[in-house]
Design a protein around this motif. Structure first.
Motif, mmCIF file in Angstrom:
data_model
loop_
_atom_site.group_PDB
_atom_site.id
_atom_site.type_symbol
_atom_site.label_atom_id
_atom_site.label_comp_id
_atom_site.label_asym_id
_atom_site.label_seq_id
_atom_site.Cartn_x
_atom_site.Cartn_y
_atom_site.Cartn_z
ATOM 1 N N ASP A 106 0.823 -1.208 0.000
ATOM 2 C CA ASP A 106 0.000 0.000 0.000
ATOM 3 C C ASP A 106 0.862 1.265 0.000
ATOM 4 O O ASP A 106 1.595 1.522 0.952
ATOM 5 N N ILE A 107 0.732 2.053 -1.069
ATOM 6 C CA ILE A 107 1.476 3.307 -1.198
ATOM 7 C C ILE A 107 0.796 4.360 -0.321
ATOM 8 O O ILE A 107 -0.408 4.585 -0.418
ATOM 9 N N VAL A 108 1.592 5.020 0.537
ATOM 10 C CA VAL A 108 1.036 6.008 1.460
ATOM 11 C C VAL A 108 1.558 7.426 1.211
ATOM 12 O O VAL A 108 0.993 8.387 1.719
ATOM 13 N N PHE A 109 2.636 7.574 0.427
ATOM 14 C CA PHE A 109 3.196 8.894 0.165
ATOM 15 C C PHE A 109 4.017 8.842 -1.116
ATOM 16 O O PHE A 109 4.715 7.862 -1.370
ATOM 17 N N VAL A 110 3.920 9.904 -1.900
ATOM 18 C CA VAL A 110 4.738 10.037 -3.119
ATOM 19 C C VAL A 110 5.327 11.438 -3.156
ATOM 20 O O VAL A 110 4.622 12.428 -2.985
ATOM 21 N N GLU A 111 6.628 11.507 -3.350
ATOM 22 C CA GLU A 111 7.313 12.786 -3.566
ATOM 23 C C GLU A 111 7.645 12.857 -5.045
ATOM 24 O O GLU A 111 8.514 12.118 -5.530
ATOM 25 N N VAL A 112 6.937 13.725 -5.772
ATOM 26 C CA VAL A 112 7.174 13.857 -7.213
ATOM 27 C C VAL A 112 8.257 14.906 -7.449
ATOM 28 O O VAL A 112 8.459 15.795 -6.623
ATOM 29 N N CYS B 63 14.909 10.606 -8.765
ATOM 30 C CA CYS B 63 14.267 11.913 -8.877
ATOM 31 C C CYS B 63 12.909 11.977 -8.191
ATOM 32 O O CYS B 63 12.291 13.033 -8.148
ATOM 33 N N ALA B 64 12.430 10.864 -7.662
ATOM 34 C CA ALA B 64 11.160 10.830 -6.946
ATOM 35 C C ALA B 64 11.261 9.734 -5.891
ATOM 36 O O ALA B 64 12.167 8.891 -5.937
ATOM 37 N N VAL B 65 10.314 9.760 -4.947
ATOM 38 C CA VAL B 65 10.283 8.751 -3.889
ATOM 39 C C VAL B 65 8.853 8.263 -3.718
ATOM 40 O O VAL B 65 7.914 9.063 -3.707
ATOM 41 N N ILE C 16 3.874 9.071 -12.440
ATOM 42 C CA ILE C 16 4.603 9.880 -11.455
ATOM 43 C C ILE C 16 5.120 11.197 -12.032
ATOM 44 O O ILE C 16 4.977 12.238 -11.417
ATOM 45 N N PHE C 17 5.718 11.170 -13.232
ATOM 46 C CA PHE C 17 6.182 12.425 -13.830
ATOM 47 C C PHE C 17 6.248 12.323 -15.334
ATOM 48 O O PHE C 17 6.206 11.233 -15.911
ATOM 49 N N ARG C 18 6.337 13.512 -15.965
ATOM 50 C CA ARG C 18 6.512 13.612 -17.415
ATOM 51 C C ARG C 18 7.846 14.287 -17.684
ATOM 52 O O ARG C 18 8.262 15.185 -16.961
ATOM 53 N N LEU C 19 8.477 13.836 -18.757
ATOM 54 C CA LEU C 19 9.843 14.230 -19.077
ATOM 55 C C LEU C 19 9.961 14.562 -20.554
ATOM 56 O O LEU C 19 9.384 13.868 -21.391
ATOM 57 N N VAL C 20 10.714 15.626 -20.870
ATOM 58 C CA VAL C 20 11.150 15.885 -22.243
ATOM 59 C C VAL C 20 12.577 15.350 -22.310
ATOM 60 O O VAL C 20 13.482 15.907 -21.682
ATOM 61 N N PRO C 21 12.781 14.236 -23.018
ATOM 62 C CA PRO C 21 14.120 13.637 -23.035
ATOM 63 C C PRO C 21 15.106 14.453 -23.865
ATOM 64 O O PRO C 21 14.723 15.086 -24.847
ATOM 65 N N LYS D 151 5.505 -0.734 3.758
ATOM 66 C CA LYS D 151 6.660 -1.629 3.889
ATOM 67 C C LYS D 151 8.008 -0.912 3.794
ATOM 68 O O LYS D 151 8.947 -1.253 4.496
ATOM 69 N N ALA D 152 8.120 0.048 2.857
ATOM 70 C CA ALA D 152 9.438 0.619 2.559
ATOM 71 C C ALA D 152 9.310 1.906 1.759
ATOM 72 O O ALA D 152 8.251 2.205 1.209
ATOM 73 N N ALA D 153 10.412 2.639 1.672
ATOM 74 C CA ALA D 153 10.516 3.782 0.762
ATOM 75 C C ALA D 153 11.397 3.347 -0.400
ATOM 76 O O ALA D 153 12.355 2.599 -0.218
ATOM 77 N N SER D 154 11.059 3.808 -1.583
ATOM 78 C CA SER D 154 11.805 3.398 -2.767
ATOM 79 C C SER D 154 12.043 4.600 -3.672
ATOM 80 O O SER D 154 11.124 5.372 -3.943
ATOM 81 N N ASP D 155 13.290 4.762 -4.114
ATOM 82 C CA ASP D 155 13.604 5.808 -5.078
ATOM 83 C C ASP D 155 13.036 5.436 -6.435
ATOM 84 O O ASP D 155 13.012 4.259 -6.812
#
Length: 130
Positions: free
Chosen positions: A39-45, A58-60, A102-107, A65-69
């Motif tokens: 269960d995801i409880v927090f997202v840092e975009v 670039c995000a968390v 989670i995010f959008r990117l211009v490569p 259970k855990a935090a993941s980059d």
């Protein structure tokens, strides 16, 4: 096996990449990754305008259970973080390939997209991990 759309590209670190047709890419984590996290409880975009290198954290995503980059699959500029995840981080659990992006990117180099995994290669990575 988890839900694995064939039209996306994937990384060995469990990010998916969708080409939007307008020079941008949408990035999130795979169904397999969200199942492993629980269960995801927090997202840092990431912040808009941030320049990132390929494979840069670039995000968390935090779960019970855990935090993941979350890593950028390609170098480029972040043009949008999914602000709705602030209030509804569980969208990653319920809809990892749609509302849970989670995010959008211009490569910097759209051609680098070809160096990412297709669905079959990513499935093999997941099976080797299990």
């Amino acid at each position: 096996m988890s839900n694995l759309p064939a039209d996306l590209r994937y990384t060995k670190t469990h990010e998916w990449v969708k080409e939007n047709g307008d020079g941008t890419l949408t990035i999130g984590i795979t169904d397999h990754a969200q199942e492993a996290l629980g269960d995801i409880v927090f997202v840092e975009v990431p912040e808009n305008g941030r320049q990132v290198d390929a494979d840069e954290a670039c995000a968390v995503v935090e779960s019970v259970k855990a935090a993941s980059d979350i890593y950028s699959p390609l170098a480029g500029e972040i043009v949008e973080g999914n602000a709705t995840l602030t209030d509804t981080p569980d969208a990653i659990n319920t809809s990892p390939y749609e509302e849970g992006w989670i995010f959008r990117l211009v490569p910097s180099d759209m051609g680098a997209l070809n160096g990412l995994l297709d669905a079959a290669a990513y499935q093999q990575v997941v099976e080797e991990e299990d």
